[in-house]
Design an enzyme around this catalytic site. Structure first.
Site: not given
Length: 368
Positions: A66, A156
């Site tokens: 991530y 993101e």
């Protein structure tokens, strides 16, 4: 919205991300997604409508990571957040294993440095000097270039994947853009899908109103963002639940005030409206005239509690009294919040037993 993989649909179907092993799987899964609302940790309880399904080639991944870039008030600029544990809700990762969350603030004047991209690639689990580490550094630097070039407020990536042949691939991403940069990001803003936004916020934006929909039953109209936040806080303190954040600003026009009332009056969940005006930049009598004209123009049906304080407050009260529109008027915010909570509760209870409610001539609010 984010968190699609662990989300569910309003028809009961589980998961917003699925692997298809044969062509018929595409039809099966898509038919259960299209037309339903997808509900995740990042949506309201109602979720968002699913009108499109994205079909992509399956990516074989050695592992999932991530990484995101966002604007951070404490850092005074952009900040990277990275974790070697990706592919699932980052909120869950942060709660269960906070030691796997790495942060790197960026000086917006200098941009990202080699040292910083090296730190982030290493934090994501790549061995310095390896092919994957070098490629990850390149991806990190390109993500920052994207963030700056397109006036992003959030980039993101989840998951950022490492493949068996040591490639680093952006498999899924969420990107938010600064509304104030629309004039120089016209190509991007033409792609905006309003169906994925709160219809109340879409309408408010057309009139330059700062509106954010919430889940309560007390509508709020306030001049000034700070005062609006204080109004939401005191409503909660008094046991109520605000239906929105609505800042009409210090220079609100009559058209803006009318649109604000239209939004609140049309919102079925709103049982009472609290207007909180501090006459500083705007005089109270000017705001009062806007409120009166708006209420008359749209045929306001919901009870109004109005708190006025500041310049020309007495003139404003006289205008409201002469208008014939029944409002509960006070100059104390705590008193106004308390009355708004009680009035909303009265309306809610009356509706539950199919009774109507209205203002009486004396300005009091009574069930019929």
């Amino acid at each position: 919205t984010g968190g699609r993989g662990l989300g569910h649909f309003s028809n009961g179907f589980k998961g917003g991300v699925h692997l298809c092993s044969k062509p018929t799987d595409v039809t099966t899964y898509a038919s259960k997604m299209l037309g339903a609302n997808l509900i995740t940790k990042q949506t309201t309880a109602e979720g968002l409508p699913c009108s499109k399904v994205m079909l992509v080639e399956r990516m074989y991944m050695r592992r999932e990571m991530y990484i995101s870039i966002m604007l951070d008030r404490a850092a005074g600029g952009p900040i990277f957040i990275a974790s070697p544990s990706g592919g699932t809700s980052i909120e869950d990762v942060a709660a269960a294993t906070p030691e796997l969350i790495f942060k790197q603030p960026i000086d917006i004047m200098r941009g990202i440095t080699d040292e910083q991209s090296t730190y982030l690639a290493t934090s994501l689990g790549f061995t310095p000097g390896s092919k994957g580490h070098t490629e990850c550094k390149s991806v990190v630097e390109k993500l920052y270039a994207l963030f700056r070039a397109h006036d992003c407020t959030l980039v993101e990536v989840n998951p950022l994947a490492e493949t068996p042949d040591e490639r680093v691939v952006v498999c899924d991403a969420k990107v938010n853009f600064d509304d104030n940069a629309e004039f120089r990001q016209t190509k991007i803003f033409k792609l905006r899908d309003r169906s994925q936004e709160d219809i109340r916020e879409v309408e408010a934006a057309k009139f330059d109103l700062n509106y954010i929909g919430l889940s309560g039953n007390i509508g709020c109209m306030v001049n000034g963002a700070g005062l609006a936040m204080a109004t939401l806080d005191i409503i909660k303190l008094k046991g109520g639940d605000p239906a929105n954040f609505l800042d009409v600003g210090g220079g609100a026009s009559e058209a803006q005030v009318q649109k604000a009332f239209e939004l609140l009056n049309a919102d079925k969940q709103v049982k009472a409206i609290l207007v909180n005006i501090f006459g500083g930049i705007m005089r109270c009598d000017v705001i009062a005239m806007g409120v009166i004209h708006a209420a008359q123009a749209i045929g306001m049906k919901k009870p109004i509690i109005i708190r006025l304080k500041g310049t020309n407050v007495e003139e404003a009260k006289k205008l409201i009294e002469a208008s014939g529109i029944r409002m509960i008027v006070t100059d104390d915010l705590e008193d106004a919040a308390n009355k708004a909570v009680h009035v909303a509760d009265i309306v809610k209870q009356a509706e539950e037993v199919a009774l109507d409610v209205q203002f009486n001539g004396g300005g009091s609010f009574v069930p019929l």
